[in-house]
Write a protein that holds these residues in place. Structure first.
Motif, PDB file in Angstrom:
ATOM      1  N   TYR A  61      60.139  18.469 -53.837  1.00 33.49           N
ATOM      2  CA  TYR A  61      58.939  17.926 -53.195  1.00 33.49           C
ATOM      3  C   TYR A  61      59.244  16.862 -52.146  1.00 33.49           C
ATOM      4  O   TYR A  61      58.349  16.404 -51.437  1.00 33.49           O
ATOM      5  CB  TYR A  61      58.015  17.308 -54.243  1.00 33.49           C
ATOM      6  CG  TYR A  61      58.614  16.152 -55.014  1.00 33.49           C
ATOM      7  CD1 TYR A  61      58.618  14.860 -54.491  1.00 33.49           C
ATOM      8  CD2 TYR A  61      59.174  16.343 -56.266  1.00 33.49           C
ATOM      9  CE1 TYR A  61      59.170  13.793 -55.178  1.00 33.49           C
ATOM     10  CE2 TYR A  61      59.739  15.283 -56.969  1.00 33.49           C
ATOM     11  CZ  TYR A  61      59.729  14.010 -56.420  1.00 33.49           C
ATOM     12  OH  TYR A  61      60.275  12.958 -57.100  1.00 33.49           O
ATOM     13  N   LEU A  62      60.511  16.432 -52.016  1.00 30.51           N
ATOM     14  CA  LEU A  62      60.834  15.306 -51.135  1.00 30.51           C
ATOM     15  C   LEU A  62      60.563  15.607 -49.665  1.00 30.51           C
ATOM     16  O   LEU A  62      60.158  14.714 -48.904  1.00 30.51           O
ATOM     17  CB  LEU A  62      62.292  14.889 -51.332  1.00 30.51           C
ATOM     18  CG  LEU A  62      62.605  14.206 -52.674  1.00 30.51           C
ATOM     19  CD1 LEU A  62      64.086  13.903 -52.790  1.00 30.51           C
ATOM     20  CD2 LEU A  62      61.777  12.928 -52.824  1.00 30.51           C
ATOM     21  N   ASP A  63      60.772  16.874 -49.244  1.00 31.47           N
ATOM     22  CA  ASP A  63      60.478  17.220 -47.845  1.00 31.47           C
ATOM     23  C   ASP A  63      58.987  17.077 -47.568  1.00 31.47           C
ATOM     24  O   ASP A  63      58.576  16.576 -46.514  1.00 31.47           O
ATOM     25  CB  ASP A  63      60.936  18.650 -47.545  1.00 31.47           C
ATOM     26  CG  ASP A  63      62.458  18.766 -47.464  1.00 31.47           C
ATOM     27  OD1 ASP A  63      63.127  17.708 -47.345  1.00 31.47           O
ATOM     28  OD2 ASP A  63      62.960  19.903 -47.508  1.00 31.47           O
ATOM     29  N   ASP A  64      58.162  17.533 -48.523  1.00 31.27           N
ATOM     30  CA  ASP A  64      56.710  17.399 -48.371  1.00 31.27           C
ATOM     31  C   ASP A  64      56.309  15.932 -48.329  1.00 31.27           C
ATOM     32  O   ASP A  64      55.442  15.522 -47.546  1.00 31.27           O
ATOM     33  CB  ASP A  64      55.989  18.102 -49.534  1.00 31.27           C
ATOM     34  CG  ASP A  64      56.111  19.606 -49.466  1.00 31.27           C
ATOM     35  OD1 ASP A  64      56.148  20.159 -48.360  1.00 31.27           O
ATOM     36  OD2 ASP A  64      56.159  20.242 -50.540  1.00 31.27           O
ATOM     37  N   PHE A  65      56.934  15.154 -49.200  1.00 34.55           N
ATOM     38  CA  PHE A  65      56.612  13.724 -49.229  1.00 34.55           C
ATOM     39  C   PHE A  65      57.004  13.053 -47.906  1.00 34.55           C
ATOM     40  O   PHE A  65      56.261  12.211 -47.377  1.00 34.55           O
ATOM     41  CB  PHE A  65      57.324  13.035 -50.393  1.00 34.55           C
ATOM     42  CG  PHE A  65      57.064  11.560 -50.456  1.00 34.55           C
ATOM     43  CD1 PHE A  65      55.842  11.085 -50.918  1.00 34.55           C
ATOM     44  CD2 PHE A  65      58.010  10.640 -50.018  1.00 34.55           C
ATOM     45  CE1 PHE A  65      55.582   9.727 -50.963  1.00 34.55           C
ATOM     46  CE2 PHE A  65      57.752   9.274 -50.061  1.00 34.55           C
ATOM     47  CZ  PHE A  65      56.536   8.820 -50.537  1.00 34.55           C
ATOM     48  N   GLU A  66      58.148  13.443 -47.369  1.00 35.04           N
ATOM     49  CA  GLU A  66      58.603  12.863 -46.100  1.00 35.04           C
ATOM     50  C   GLU A  66      57.640  13.219 -44.962  1.00 35.04           C
ATOM     51  O   GLU A  66      57.343  12.378 -44.100  1.00 35.04           O
ATOM     52  CB  GLU A  66      60.012  13.359 -45.787  1.00 35.04           C
ATOM     53  CG  GLU A  66      60.776  12.514 -44.782  1.00 35.04           C
ATOM     54  CD  GLU A  66      61.003  11.083 -45.240  1.00 35.04           C
ATOM     55  OE1 GLU A  66      61.054  10.192 -44.355  1.00 35.04           O
ATOM     56  OE2 GLU A  66      61.111  10.835 -46.461  1.00 35.04           O
ATOM     57  N   SER A  67      57.144  14.456 -44.968  1.00 32.08           N
ATOM     58  CA  SER A  67      56.167  14.876 -43.954  1.00 32.08           C
ATOM     59  C   SER A  67      54.883  14.059 -44.088  1.00 32.08           C
ATOM     60  O   SER A  67      54.298  13.615 -43.085  1.00 32.08           O
ATOM     61  CB  SER A  67      55.846  16.360 -44.105  1.00 32.08           C
ATOM     62  OG  SER A  67      56.975  17.147 -43.828  1.00 32.08           O
ATOM     63  N   PHE A  68      54.437  13.883 -45.319  1.00 30.41           N
ATOM     64  CA  PHE A  68      53.250  13.066 -45.579  1.00 30.41           C
ATOM     65  C   PHE A  68      53.451  11.647 -45.056  1.00 30.41           C
ATOM     66  O   PHE A  68      52.595  11.079 -44.359  1.00 30.41           O
ATOM     67  CB  PHE A  68      52.964  13.051 -47.081  1.00 30.41           C
ATOM     68  CG  PHE A  68      51.921  12.067 -47.505  1.00 30.41           C
ATOM     69  CD1 PHE A  68      50.572  12.347 -47.381  1.00 30.41           C
ATOM     70  CD2 PHE A  68      52.288  10.816 -48.027  1.00 30.41           C
ATOM     71  CE1 PHE A  68      49.602  11.428 -47.771  1.00 30.41           C
ATOM     72  CE2 PHE A  68      51.332   9.890 -48.405  1.00 30.41           C
ATOM     73  CZ  PHE A  68      49.980  10.195 -48.284  1.00 30.41           C
ATOM     74  N   LYS A  69      54.588  11.077 -45.397  1.00 33.57           N
ATOM     75  CA  LYS A  69      54.911   9.704 -44.991  1.00 33.57           C
ATOM     76  C   LYS A  69      54.955   9.572 -43.462  1.00 33.57           C
ATOM     77  O   LYS A  69      54.374   8.636 -42.889  1.00 33.57           O
ATOM     78  CB  LYS A  69      56.252   9.314 -45.604  1.00 33.57           C
ATOM     79  CG  LYS A  69      56.723   7.914 -45.281  1.00 33.57           C
ATOM     80  CD  LYS A  69      58.087   7.639 -45.932  1.00 33.57           C
ATOM     81  CE  LYS A  69      58.640   6.294 -45.502  1.00 33.57           C
ATOM     82  NZ  LYS A  69      59.984   6.047 -46.079  1.00 33.57           N
ATOM     83  N   ASN A  70      55.623  10.512 -42.797  1.00 32.11           N
ATOM     84  CA  ASN A  70      55.750  10.460 -41.336  1.00 32.11           C
ATOM     85  C   ASN A  70      54.389  10.542 -40.660  1.00 32.11           C
ATOM     86  O   ASN A  70      54.126   9.841 -39.666  1.00 32.11           O
ATOM     87  CB  ASN A  70      56.649  11.598 -40.847  1.00 32.11           C
ATOM     88  CG  ASN A  70      58.101  11.395 -41.248  1.00 32.11           C
ATOM     89  OD1 ASN A  70      58.522  10.275 -41.543  1.00 32.11           O
ATOM     90  ND2 ASN A  70      58.870  12.478 -41.260  1.00 32.11           N
ATOM     91  N   TYR A  71      53.516  11.405 -41.183  1.00 36.63           N
ATOM     92  CA  TYR A  71      52.178  11.554 -40.587  1.00 36.63           C
ATOM     93  C   TYR A  71      51.390  10.246 -40.724  1.00 36.63           C
ATOM     94  O   TYR A  71      50.752   9.789 -39.755  1.00 36.63           O
ATOM     95  CB  TYR A  71      51.417  12.697 -41.263  1.00 36.63           C
ATOM     96  CG  TYR A  71      50.044  12.933 -40.688  1.00 36.63           C
ATOM     97  CD1 TYR A  71      49.864  13.783 -39.595  1.00 36.63           C
ATOM     98  CD2 TYR A  71      48.925  12.283 -41.205  1.00 36.63           C
ATOM     99  CE1 TYR A  71      48.602  13.991 -39.050  1.00 36.63           C
ATOM    100  CE2 TYR A  71      47.665  12.473 -40.668  1.00 36.63           C
ATOM    101  CZ  TYR A  71      47.503  13.326 -39.589  1.00 36.63           C
ATOM    102  OH  TYR A  71      46.255  13.523 -39.049  1.00 36.63           O
ATOM    103  N   GLN A  72      51.426   9.653 -41.903  1.00 34.25           N
ATOM    104  CA  GLN A  72      50.651   8.437 -42.132  1.00 34.25           C
ATOM    105  C   GLN A  72      51.180   7.266 -41.295  1.00 34.25           C
ATOM    106  O   GLN A  72      50.406   6.453 -40.789  1.00 34.25           O
ATOM    107  CB  GLN A  72      50.659   8.090 -43.620  1.00 34.25           C
ATOM    108  CG  GLN A  72      50.005   9.124 -44.522  1.00 34.25           C
ATOM    109  CD  GLN A  72      48.532   9.336 -44.207  1.00 34.25           C
ATOM    110  OE1 GLN A  72      47.832   8.402 -43.788  1.00 34.25           O
ATOM    111  NE2 GLN A  72      48.062  10.563 -44.374  1.00 34.25           N
TER     112      GLN A  72
END
Length: 806
Positions: A61-72
């Motif tokens: 799930y870390l790639d998804d979390f990183e995408s979430f973080k970058n967007y925010q």
């Protein structure tokens, strides 16, 4: 004070977030006192749920979390979101390790999306020189301990809100998290679906706000979801009662609990568009509005629970046991429908609770299964609910019939006690189409009729041009929007769900694709096209074999092709049985007499009980022209035949006319309209082509017209004085007996002064003899040939179908 609430789509990176900041800035510059409630930005809530599910299932799930973080973080480089990201990572790691999580943990995860949102918005406003305060609503909204769908403690929450705004107000804009609260132990809770609206409503009530402004991505509340119904219209005003009904039945802009706090204080709610700030939106107040249907709303993510049992009929306490079992398991029921003849109860519940509900009910009614008082408890999970808010049962038959015509059969039906709101449960895959069918039926907006035209030769091409030329006038006059979505020949089809335009010929050549019949029906289903009509302008036996499939796939039929009504009687009956089964219509007025109202007249007479004893007439416009001219002028038959060919009255091979086969088919069609069981071989046909010319090549026949002159001259000269030649079809005999008819097609000599003898040009004429009218026949006469006339007749059938389906 005004409370402003902004949804997730409004707060998305780019135009959305920029628009939100601009709106708040304008309010501050105008010295308006405001409080702002925000949802999680963009798709944050959904993204966090996906990451949580991956973590619990031990997926990466870390790639998804990183995408979430970058967007925010992309919205504002200054804001510090370290704490929220750290909290999320810690929870995800724990969930992955344990392989499980509770609703309490999920609430904590989802809360981070709201907290990130308020920090981001407040930071951007501060950069603009606006005093903004990021406010965690967990300090304000106190709730019970029901994680995932908590209920506020109104008294405690009001006290916290009022005290907080006394301490943090004045020139400061409080940016408040929506959706979240906390229980007495200060554990994070959430307020359920669309809870941010509820947060805003509570704040408005506690603060005695002047107005609650809910900013979304649309201009207000519509007569239906504009994402699903293109013709949906904005509603300018609603009452709280109407809005509450829409909220209860699934309107996504509203939360079912949002209205009550506003209603108690009579605080107006205005639904506005973040991206169109000049629009006045929809205003919801305590004032009642004009009665009538207001909107269609949808409940999705629901399941239908069916409980069936003959033995429960008349037993006291069954309903109480049922609802008690569901209540113990915290399962809410939105719709109930109950039968009596064979005891049955249908319940609509949240989809996520379906399995739990079945287990609870099976446990509660375990002994009733053994006694066979209950036969079955079942669940259907691919359903949606359409509610027609303001629909009276007095006129409900119209949208209901429209659904049935479009092969959408509701699984369950329910109405409120007042009889002013009706709900239908349907299969989820039919939702889009069903909404368009109902909306077009009840809102006085043009009903869309989708046409698939097969064959674009002389008649078909003319029909297409007629429809395109007349469509705008028909929509104004009849509120019917004719939409040609498919044009096909034997090799290629051109498809366009929005309608094929005047350059269809070049479009078909350039963009037409090879196809099978299922491709067209699948296209219609994929694009949720309603009110389907298939139009056959071919002369193909092969295409007629598709009629049964088209009817089964939801098409009404219109045809200028005579073959379907003249091939074997078994197919004739099978087609009509299929039409009855699927509640479809088949119109073919042009099969006999081009655009003349002949078949309709015969049907009306026959079905009214009038005994038709004979039908005679000149059925062929081509042969009418030939023998009218040949009888009236001193010219050789070959000259008249050549002239008819040159003018396009005959087929390119005139033997198709002179053989009498076409007239024979038309006569058979009329016989079958009278419920006679004849086949084509029962027709006695006089073939006007000499035997020696029947099998030769077409080119040779076209050079051999002179061989016809002598025989026709002899026939002409042998007539009585004052008589003329006419090629007629004659249906007579005992027409009350299904096997008692005689069918003749032949060249006859008739008095010049008779209706048949007085015929001119290429007109057709039909004499209908009945018992009531005696020796005076009903006469129908008019143009019997020509592409314009035939196409106009097909067009008439299409319009008749739209009237039938209204």
């Amino acid at each position: 004070m005004k409370v402003l609430k902004f949804g997730g789509k409004s707060l998305a990176n780019g135009k959305g977030l920029d628009s939100v900041i601009a709106i708040i800035e304008d309010k501050v510059k105008a010295k308006e006192q405001i409080a702002v409630v925000v949802s999680a930005r963009g798709g944050a809530t959904d993204e966090l749920e996906v990451i949580l599910e991956k973590a619990v299932n031990n997926q990466h799930y870390l790639d998804d979390f990183e995408s979430f973080k970058n967007y925010q973080e992309a919205a504002n480089a200054v804001v510090d979101l370290t704490e929220e990201f750290k909290t999320l990572l810690k929870i995800f790691e724990g969930v992955k390790l344990l392989g499980d999580y509770s609703k309490k943990i999920k609430d904590e995860v989802l809360a981070q999306g709201e907290l990130i949102s308020v920090k981001t918005v407040a930071s951007l406003l501060i950069e603009k020189g606006i005093k903004a305060n990021a406010t965690d609503s967990r300090l304000l909204i106190k709730t019970d301990d029901v994680f995932g769908n908590a209920q506020p403690n109104t008294k405690a929450s009001k006290e916290h809100v009022v005290n907080y705004f006394k301490a943090h107000n004045g020139t400061t804009v409080n940016i408040v998290t929506g959706f979240i609260g906390s229980n007495n132990a200060n554990q994070t809770t959430t307020l359920g679906r669309n809870g941010s609206n509820y947060t805003a409503s509570l704040l408005a009530s506690f603060l005695n706000a002047e107005e609650l402004q809910n900013y979304t991505h649309v201009n207000g509340i519509y007569t239906a979801n504009p994402d699903l119904v293109a013709d949906a219209k904005k509603i300018s005003e609603l009452s709280f009662t109407e809005a509450n009904e829409l909220a209860n039945f699934g309107t996504t802009i509203l939360h079912a609990k949002t209205i009550i706090p506003l209603l108690e204080k009579n605080i107006p709610l205005r639904i506005l568009n973040t991206f169109n700030p000049n629009d006045h939106g929809t205003l919801i107040t305590g004032n009642s509005t004009k009665k009538g249907i207001k909107s269609l709303s949808v409940l999705d993510d629901v399941a239908l629970i069916n409980i069936e049992g003959r033995g429960l009929l008349g037993k006291v306490g069954v309903d109480a046991r049922l609802f008690n079992a569901l209540s113990i398991n915290n399962i809410s029921v939105s719709i109930v429908s109950q039968g009596s003849s064979e005891r049955g109860i249908g319940l609509i519940i949240p989809l996520e609770d379906a399995t739990k509900a079945v287990i609870a009910l099976e446990k509660e009614f375990e002994t009733d299964f053994y006694s066979q008082d209950i036969n079955k408890i079942s669940v259907i999970d691919d359903v949606s609910v359409i509610s027609i808010v303001g629909q009276s049962l007095r006129s409900f038959h119209k949208p209901f019939n429209a659904l049935i015509k479009n092969q959408i059969e509701p699984l369950l039906f329910n109405n409120t006690i007042t009889g002013e709101n009706v709900s239908l449960v349907i299969k989820k895959h039919q939702l889009h189409k069903a909404l368009n069918v109902i909306h077009g039926e009840i809102f006085g907006i043009s009903k869309k009729v989708n046409l698939a035209i097969f064959g674009h030769g002389t008649v078909g091409g003319t029909l297409i041009e007629q429809i395109i030329a007349s469509a705008e006038k028909i929509e104004k006059r009849k509120s019917i929007k004719l939409n040609i979505f498919a044009i096909a020949n034997s090799k290629k089809v051109l498809l366009n769900k929005d309608g094929i335009s005047g350059d269809w010929k070049s479009q078909l050549t350039e963009n037409g694709k090879a196809y099978e019949l299922n491709d067209i029906s699948n296209y219609a289903e994929t694009h949720h096209l309603e009110n389907l009509i298939a139009i056959d302008n071919t002369s193909s036996l092969e295409f007629v074999s598709n009629y049964l499939k088209l009817v089964e796939q939801g098409f009404d039929l219109v045809s200028s092709n005579k073959i379907a009504n003249t091939i074997d009687f078994n197919f004739y009956n099978e087609l009509r049985a299929s039409l009855a089964k699927y509640n479809k219509n088949y119109l073919y007025e042009t099969n006999v007499g081009a655009g003349l109202p002949l078949i309709d007249t015969i049907k009306l007479l026959h079905h009214s009980g009038e005994n038709i004893v004979r039908i005679r007439g000149v059925f062929s416009g081509s042969l009418s022209y030939i023998f009218n001219t040949f009888s009236a002028e001193e010219v050789p038959f070959s000259g008249v035949l050549q002239e008819a060919l040159d003018k396009g009255y005959t087929e390119p091979n005139p033997r198709e006319d002179l053989s009498g086969a076409d007239v024979a088919r038309k006569l058979l069609i009329l016989a079958r309209e009278l419920d006679l069981h004849n086949e084509l071989e029962d027709v006695n046909v006089e073939n006007l082509i000499p035997v020696g010319l029947r099998e030769v090549e077409t080119a040779e026949f076209l050079k051999s017209f002179n061989q016809l002159n002598d025989s026709f001259k002899t026939t002409k000269l042998s007539q009585k004085e004052g008589h003329v030649l006419r090629y007629v079809g004659d249906l007579y005999g005992d027409l009350s007996d299904e096997n008692g008819a005689k069918l003749d097609v032949k060249l006859v000599s008739v008095p010049k002064e008779s209706p048949l003898g007085a015929l001119k040009g290429a007109d057709s004429l039909f004499e209908i003899y009945t018992e009531s009218y005696g020796d005076q026949p009903i006469i129908i006469q008019g143009a019997g040939a020509g592409a314009e006339v035939t196409a106009r007749g097909v067009f008439g059938d299409i319009l008749r179908l739209t009237d039938k389906n209204n």
